[in-house]
Design an enzyme around this catalytic site. Sequence first.
Site, PDB file in Angstrom:
ATOM      1  N   LYS A  56       0.400  -1.116   0.138  1.00 22.99           N
ATOM      2  CA  LYS A  56       0.119   0.430   0.166  1.00 22.99           C
ATOM      3  C   LYS A  56       1.048   2.133  -0.361  1.00 22.99           C
ATOM      4  CE  LYS A  56      -3.874  -2.606   1.736  1.00 22.99           C
ATOM      5  NZ  LYS A  56      -4.812  -2.994   3.100  1.00 22.99           N
ATOM      6  N   GLN A 100      -5.221  -1.748   9.734  1.00 21.86           N
ATOM      7  CA  GLN A 100      -5.171  -2.765   8.911  1.00 21.86           C
ATOM      8  C   GLN A 100      -5.766  -3.116   9.757  1.00 21.86           C
ATOM      9  OE1 GLN A 100      -3.855  -3.638   5.546  1.00 21.86           O
ATOM     10  NE2 GLN A 100      -4.193  -5.505   5.938  1.00 21.86           N
ATOM     11  N   ASP A 123     -12.036   2.837   3.949  1.00 19.57           N
ATOM     12  CA  ASP A 123     -12.189   1.755   3.715  1.00 19.57           C
ATOM     13  C   ASP A 123     -13.872   1.308   3.356  1.00 19.57           C
ATOM     14  OD1 ASP A 123     -10.117  -0.799   3.534  1.00 19.57           O
ATOM     15  OD2 ASP A 123      -9.497  -0.969   5.504  1.00 19.57           O
TER      16      ASP A 123
END
Length: 296
Positions: A56, A100, A123
């Site tokens: 990422k 995460q 997200d």
Amino acid sequence: MTTKTKIIDGNAFSARLRDTLTQKVHEMRDSHHVTPGLAVVLVGEDPASQVYVRTKHKRTIEVGMKSFMHTLPADTPEHELLTLIAGLNKDPEVHGILVQLPVPKHIDSQKIIEAIDPAKDVDGFHPINVGRLASGGEGMVPCTPLGSMMLLKDCLGKLGGLDAVVIGRSNIVGKPMAHLLLKESCTVTIAHSQTRDLPEVVRRADIVVAAVGKAEMVRGDWLKPGCTVIDVGINRIELPDGTKKLVGDVAFDEAVKVAGAITPVPGGVGPMTIAVLLRNTLVAAARLHNLPDPGV
Ligand code: NAP
């Protein structure tokens, strides 16, 4: 494989998307003096999560965005993580925040998700964004389902009236995918572990989205000839000679003989997730600065 079966190339599509994002990031910086910034928080040393986070970071820099990495020890108290998130929520250089998952067991992941400013929740897991997707509003959409939808639209054009079966009802993939398909006017069925006669349910589908986590569960003879298959599953299996291999939730070698189009694993949905994360960060930056929608 019939000559007509299309292998949906997620590597090529995501590379094109990242090129477009690079151009839009430069335009935003040159015209509005705004550089989108993504903060990624990793708690603990899970090796798979470390790989995801490094990828990422690399991709964020490649498209010209700012990347803010926060790596915390596995025993970080929940309140420290919440304090970090509160700081990122206020930081004007940060437009997207991703924690995460999974986080260590002593941390309540739902509490963490709900602590993120919904405007920076790239997200799309915050209940406000979940609600916006469900009610047809303008929120942040989870990356893997949105990436899957981009591949579907690129492959099929308009989806209205098609029968879609989503196998799996997780908050991360199955449920948001079903909402996206409904938004495109598909007739949507959500199947799960208690669905009766799954093969028969799948056989009616023009679009099959498999998000289960069970290697090659969906067989070729479950599919309607000519259907489009989006295989979200990522499963590591061991071959008889001891080598490891990544496979999806769909038995690709069988399905490719029946489907009209299919995503491979790897190289299908997988590469879309990070590209869409960057797309969501760009969109978040535009919204936070009241700039026009970047149109990606
Ligand atoms: P998850 O939270 O474990 O959900 C799995 C779903 O599959 C559940 O809804 C479960 O039903 C259903 N299921 C389990 N066994 C079934 C069966 N025999 N028949 C029908 N349905 C069954 O998994 P997830 O997070 O959604 O992930 C699914 C897969 O996608 C995994 O392989 C994961 O690695 C992959 N994934 C890939 C990406 C990517 O970037 N490409 C991103 C996220 C996930 P119940 O609800 O009834 O238990």
